[in-house]
Design an enzyme around this catalytic site. Sequence first.
Site, PDB file in Angstrom:
ATOM      1  N   TYR A   1      52.306  -7.796  13.124  1.00  7.60           N
ATOM      2  CA  TYR A   1      53.762  -7.870  13.659  1.00  7.60           C
ATOM      3  C   TYR A   1      54.066  -9.630  13.794  1.00  7.60           C
ATOM      4  CZ  TYR A   1      54.823  -3.514  15.792  1.00  7.60           C
ATOM      5  OH  TYR A   1      54.875  -2.031  16.057  1.00  7.60           O
TER       6      TYR A   1
ATOM      7  N   LYS B   1      40.262  -0.702  10.813  1.00 10.47           N
ATOM      8  CA  LYS B   1      40.086  -0.215   9.132  1.00 10.47           C
ATOM      9  C   LYS B   1      39.234  -1.229   8.558  1.00 10.47           C
ATOM     10  CE  LYS B   1      41.563   2.535   6.087  1.00 10.47           C
ATOM     11  NZ  LYS B   1      41.317   3.949   6.017  1.00 10.47           N
TER      12      LYS B   1
ATOM     13  N   ASP C   1      42.280   6.273  10.477  1.00 14.11           N
ATOM     14  CA  ASP C   1      42.938   7.335   9.992  1.00 14.11           C
ATOM     15  C   ASP C   1      42.058   8.576  10.861  1.00 14.11           C
ATOM     16  OD1 ASP C   1      40.509   6.365   8.710  1.00 14.11           O
ATOM     17  OD2 ASP C   1      41.212   7.337   6.731  1.00 14.11           O
TER      18      ASP C   1
ATOM     19  N   ASP D   1      50.576   0.786  18.166  1.00 18.58           N
ATOM     20  CA  ASP D   1      52.019   1.317  18.238  1.00 18.58           C
ATOM     21  C   ASP D   1      51.901   2.661  17.945  1.00 18.58           C
ATOM     22  OD1 ASP D   1      54.763   1.200  18.221  1.00 18.58           O
ATOM     23  OD2 ASP D   1      54.769   0.738  16.003  1.00 18.58           O
TER      24      ASP D   1
ATOM     25  N   ASP E   1      52.174   6.290  20.159  1.00 18.27           N
ATOM     26  CA  ASP E   1      53.375   7.365  20.130  1.00 18.27           C
ATOM     27  C   ASP E   1      52.836   8.704  19.827  1.00 18.27           C
ATOM     28  OD1 ASP E   1      55.377   5.782  20.114  1.00 18.27           O
ATOM     29  OD2 ASP E   1      56.538   6.552  18.386  1.00 18.27           O
TER      30      ASP E   1
END
Length: 356
Positions: A145, A191, A223, A247, A251
Amino acid sequence: MGNNYNIAVLPGDGIGPEVMAEALKVLDRIKGVSNISCTTQEADFGGIAIDNHREALPESTLKLCKNSDAVLLGSIGGPAWENLPPEQQPERAGLLPIRKELGLFANLRPAIIFPQLTAASPLKEEILHGGMDLLVVRELTGGIYFGIPKMREGDRALDTLVYTKSEIEKIAHIAFKAAKQRKGKLTSIDKANVLTSMVLWREVVTGVAKEYPEVELNHMYVDNGAMQLVKNPRQFDVILCGNMFGDILSDEASMITGSLGMLPSASLGEGSFGLYEPSGGSAPDIAGRGIANPIAQILSLGMLFKYSFGRKDIYNVVFKAISKVLDKGYRTKDILTPGCREVNTSEMGTLIAESL
Ligand code: IPM
Ligand code: MG
């Protein structure tokens, strides 16, 4: 101690002002039934600030926040500002800078499913076994970000994913401390099989773990984590992630609780100061229709009392008040299931305030 707290209130755009009005009803009630005194002051932030002051985060709003003990934020953004250059839009010019300016590097997003709402969850009952209670700890002021360079050169565009050891350490300590006070389990998401920054992430988190022998740490690639969350959400206690993975996974976790409108969040820095906002967005598609769910905003107010004012008891009271209203079968549209009674945003806020 007879403290008087100052809360900066930034309703924002879309459903922000609607759900904020309900949180303020609850705040009034809290003041009425306790000996807490607090003063609220409102300011423009986001799209409304662009309209009124030509910038998403006016200096006066930032100053008000800095002079307050905590900030209660609604949500910002919407189609009215989508034609501005991306770097002037409410999200990029408002939300990210306010987090950075206030040093709020730790974002806590508790995804708790109220047992009354298991039928509203997209997951089957046999996966939920009546519950889920996890905490996403998201790094909020670093990663892709904020990494530099970030630029567009004609047909080529680039963002940079960068983390330093000290940034990872700081957020890892927050996550381990939270796990210690919960079920003692921490899953760190990365990751590391592809990204160099995530190799460092895993290394640093493993190092910090040595200071918390009572916490069980495991690592998961993002993942796999996204898949495990819908396969067996009950395996998680605290989930630690960088900015973007947090983020996305927050959700996903919120939806399992029945609706994005259920997920509160706390953004914290070094001290007790914090900014509290629903994790969902400004939902322009349903704004002004009175159907938004105010629960995430009300729970965010509860988190404000817990983290900034050290009043976990008030958080618990707010949580119980919501639970009682759900027990009686009242639901906003997003969490409505057969046999329940639909109420609008304002009715839901009043019911919760009254049941406090
Ligand atoms: C959130 C939101 C924001 C984010 C957007 C609106 C910039 O999705 O708080 O989760 O990505 O952090
Ligand atoms: Mg988000």
